[in-house]
Design a protein around this motif. Sequence first.
Motif, mmCIF file in Angstrom:
data_model
loop_
_atom_site.group_PDB
_atom_site.id
_atom_site.type_symbol
_atom_site.label_atom_id
_atom_site.label_comp_id
_atom_site.label_asym_id
_atom_site.label_seq_id
_atom_site.Cartn_x
_atom_site.Cartn_y
_atom_site.Cartn_z
ATOM 1 N N TYR A 145 0.852 -1.206 0.000
ATOM 2 C CA TYR A 145 0.000 0.000 0.000
ATOM 3 C C TYR A 145 0.884 1.251 0.000
ATOM 4 C CZ TYR A 145 -2.796 3.806 2.013
ATOM 5 O OH TYR A 145 -3.383 5.017 2.242
ATOM 6 N N ILE A 146 0.506 2.266 -0.812
ATOM 7 C CA ILE A 146 1.227 3.550 -0.861
ATOM 8 C C ILE A 146 0.213 4.666 -0.616
ATOM 9 C CG2 ILE A 146 2.548 5.136 -2.343
ATOM 10 C CD1 ILE A 146 3.485 2.613 -3.911
ATOM 11 N N PRO A 147 0.457 5.579 0.339
ATOM 12 C CA PRO A 147 -0.480 6.694 0.558
ATOM 13 C C PRO A 147 -0.498 7.654 -0.645
ATOM 14 C CG PRO A 147 1.077 6.470 2.396
ATOM 15 C CD PRO A 147 1.579 5.619 1.285
ATOM 16 N N TYR A 148 -1.702 7.932 -1.125
ATOM 17 C CA TYR A 148 -1.877 8.848 -2.261
ATOM 18 C C TYR A 148 -2.594 10.116 -1.803
ATOM 19 C CZ TYR A 148 -0.229 6.205 -6.289
ATOM 20 O OH TYR A 148 0.573 5.586 -7.221
ATOM 21 N N CYS A 149 -2.446 11.170 -2.569
ATOM 22 C CA CYS A 149 -3.146 12.425 -2.304
ATOM 23 C C CYS A 149 -4.651 12.208 -2.520
ATOM 24 C CB CYS A 149 -2.628 13.506 -3.236
ATOM 25 S SG CYS A 149 -3.508 15.074 -3.090
ATOM 26 N N ILE A 150 -5.477 12.849 -1.692
ATOM 27 C CA ILE A 150 -6.935 12.698 -1.844
ATOM 28 C C ILE A 150 -7.469 13.531 -3.014
ATOM 29 C CG2 ILE A 150 -7.369 12.117 0.582
ATOM 30 C CD1 ILE A 150 -8.294 15.080 0.939
ATOM 31 N N ASN A 151 -6.665 14.509 -3.479
ATOM 32 C CA ASN A 151 -7.113 15.404 -4.558
ATOM 33 C C ASN A 151 -6.467 15.105 -5.909
ATOM 34 O OD1 ASN A 151 -8.492 17.004 -2.551
ATOM 35 N ND2 ASN A 151 -6.507 17.896 -2.044
ATOM 36 N N CYS A 152 -5.302 14.429 -5.877
ATOM 37 C CA CYS A 152 -4.533 14.202 -7.104
ATOM 38 C C CYS A 152 -4.121 12.730 -7.200
ATOM 39 C CB CYS A 152 -3.254 15.059 -7.115
ATOM 40 S SG CYS A 152 -3.495 16.784 -6.646
ATOM 41 N N ASP A 153 -3.924 12.251 -8.419
ATOM 42 C CA ASP A 153 -3.464 10.869 -8.610
ATOM 43 C C ASP A 153 -1.945 10.817 -8.528
ATOM 44 O OD1 ASP A 153 -5.953 9.830 -8.808
ATOM 45 O OD2 ASP A 153 -6.045 9.897 -10.988
ATOM 46 N N VAL A 154 -1.411 11.105 -7.345
ATOM 47 C CA VAL A 154 0.038 11.115 -7.159
ATOM 48 C C VAL A 154 0.347 10.704 -5.719
ATOM 49 C CG1 VAL A 154 0.110 13.578 -6.541
ATOM 50 C CG2 VAL A 154 2.130 12.513 -7.520
ATOM 51 N N SER A 155 1.428 9.936 -5.539
ATOM 52 C CA SER A 155 1.784 9.496 -4.184
ATOM 53 C C SER A 155 2.315 10.678 -3.379
ATOM 54 C CB SER A 155 2.826 8.375 -4.242
ATOM 55 O OG SER A 155 3.980 8.819 -4.916
ATOM 56 N N LEU A 156 2.158 10.593 -2.067
ATOM 57 C CA LEU A 156 2.585 11.669 -1.174
ATOM 58 C C LEU A 156 4.069 11.525 -0.847
ATOM 59 C CD1 LEU A 156 -0.486 11.574 1.240
ATOM 60 C CD2 LEU A 156 -0.006 13.360 -0.442
ATOM 61 N N TYR A 208 7.282 12.204 1.663
ATOM 62 C CA TYR A 208 7.525 12.390 3.091
ATOM 63 C C TYR A 208 8.543 13.513 3.318
ATOM 64 C CZ TYR A 208 9.092 11.490 7.880
ATOM 65 O OH TYR A 208 9.425 11.638 9.206
ATOM 66 N N HIS A 209 8.184 14.479 4.188
ATOM 67 C CA HIS A 209 9.087 15.565 4.581
ATOM 68 C C HIS A 209 9.418 15.383 6.063
ATOM 69 C CE1 HIS A 209 8.818 18.368 1.037
ATOM 70 N NE2 HIS A 209 7.917 17.448 0.739
ATOM 71 N N LYS A 210 10.685 15.064 6.332
ATOM 72 C CA LYS A 210 11.085 14.704 7.700
ATOM 73 C C LYS A 210 11.042 15.904 8.661
ATOM 74 C CE LYS A 210 14.739 12.451 10.329
ATOM 75 N NZ LYS A 210 16.138 12.059 10.349
ATOM 76 N N ASN A 211 11.491 17.075 8.181
ATOM 77 C CA ASN A 211 11.554 18.265 9.055
ATOM 78 C C ASN A 211 10.208 18.580 9.698
ATOM 79 O OD1 ASN A 211 14.218 18.627 8.669
ATOM 80 N ND2 ASN A 211 14.094 20.499 7.470
ATOM 81 N N GLN A 212 9.148 18.456 8.887
ATOM 82 C CA GLN A 212 7.802 18.739 9.403
ATOM 83 C C GLN A 212 7.077 17.456 9.846
ATOM 84 O OE1 GLN A 212 7.548 20.560 5.454
ATOM 85 N NE2 GLN A 212 6.167 22.070 6.376
ATOM 86 N N ASN A 213 7.698 16.299 9.548
ATOM 87 C CA ASN A 213 7.123 14.975 9.830
ATOM 88 C C ASN A 213 5.709 14.832 9.241
ATOM 89 O OD1 ASN A 213 7.320 12.353 10.838
ATOM 90 N ND2 ASN A 213 6.191 12.891 12.694
ATOM 91 N N ILE A 214 5.591 15.177 7.951
ATOM 92 C CA ILE A 214 4.297 15.077 7.261
ATOM 93 C C ILE A 214 4.469 14.416 5.902
ATOM 94 C CG2 ILE A 214 3.158 17.080 8.350
ATOM 95 C CD1 ILE A 214 3.978 18.676 5.778
ATOM 96 N N LEU A 215 3.345 13.940 5.363
ATOM 97 C CA LEU A 215 3.278 13.510 3.965
ATOM 98 C C LEU A 215 2.649 14.656 3.187
ATOM 99 C CD1 LEU A 215 1.924 9.877 4.446
ATOM 100 C CD2 LEU A 215 4.253 10.527 3.856
ATOM 101 N N LYS A 216 3.242 14.979 2.034
ATOM 102 C CA LYS A 216 2.812 16.185 1.316
ATOM 103 C C LYS A 216 2.655 15.917 -0.181
ATOM 104 C CE LYS A 216 4.069 21.080 0.983
ATOM 105 N NZ LYS A 216 5.047 22.109 1.358
ATOM 106 N N CYS A 217 1.617 16.514 -0.775
ATOM 107 C CA CYS A 217 1.437 16.454 -2.229
ATOM 108 C C CYS A 217 2.120 17.667 -2.854
ATOM 109 C CB CYS A 217 -0.054 16.464 -2.576
ATOM 110 S SG CYS A 217 -0.357 16.600 -4.365
#
Length: 398
Positions: A111-122, A124-133
């Motif tokens: 399983y790979i986390p995808y953006c809810i708005n776009c057909d693209v995988s998220l 990972y940004h370590k500094n902010q500890n978030i997944l980002k599109c």
Amino acid sequence: YSARDLAVVMAKLFHARLILGSATPSFESYFNAKNNKYHLVTLNQRFAKIEMPEIIVDDLKIETRRKTMQANFGKTLVEAIKQTLQEKNQIILFQNRRGFSLRIECDHCKYIPYCINCDVSLTYHKNQNILKCHYCGYTCSLPAECPSCHSTDLKMQGFGTERIEDDIQILFPDARTARLDLDTTRSKNSYQYILEQFQNKETDILVGTQMVTKGLDFDDVKTVGVLNADNLLSYPDFRAFERAFQLMEQVSGRAGRKNTKGKVIIQTYQPQHPVILNVINHDYQKFYEEQMPIRRQFNYPPYSRLILIRLKDREVNKLNDAANELAKLLRQAFKNNLLGPEYPVISRVKNLYIKQMMIKINKELNSTKAKAFIKNTIENFKHINEFKSVKIQIDVDP
């Protein structure tokens, strides 16, 4: 708009002289120079007769087999960085992806986390500890377990500039590192501040995306590393090889600009790739001559002009019907020179589905008439009631 093409138009309007300068001109510009549309002036040596940098290709297949990889660095690059730091010189590392990891993947069910708005995988940004599109800006927190199979075995795949900076600090804890990408240059003057620190030798290693490849002139850069050349070569675009050559040649030009001969290490799984072989020899002319027959065979620029038409809508069925209808109307004039309609690599951005078609206009055809026909066809198409909500974007010379 294309800054280069606009400059040509402005020069024509004001009867001005225009100088286009590049170590790696676009194929279109070089084609114009070869056909006497532009006057060609060639500089065959560097300022003060400084030698071109030595280019070493590091085969990652061999490095992986020998288990000599440290994080995402082959032994060759690690040794070069170590030596350069000992000599009190500087290093530039180029990776054309930002963020820490290109995607998070479950090791059990993939399983790979995808953006809810776009057909693209998220990403990972370590500094902010978030997944980002990187397309719409959507963010979410890093899941503790896989939402699909509830496994906690989540692995990071791929690497961006943030990961490189992190690994460098582990491998070379005494080295002062900085990162130059879209994430670190959002605030005012941050771009200038990072470069000034590097210029003043307050930074030893500069990690960056293509921001670090062009126009930078630092006296003490001895080593340049291209972390993953295959990323550039495998992009699905007819200009991929041209852009890959330009980026690798330009970034190699940052090394050894004064005093000593520079060294460039290109990490790749394809050491015999023709683009890389031409970069090793700094041979733009040979690369151009190899690529042009392919452009001619498939009728791509500079042998034709391209117009890309993108259709967007929230409803996928309506979009498909609209794209097919518009293509049918345009094909009356352009026949086989109309490619598509087709979904692009990323087929949904900001909750809008996308379909596109590309028109090749042969150089001998009157492009003004062709553009007028396209414009009129699209105007008439917009009057069809069921397709009024469909957004249409036209990109000339994409």
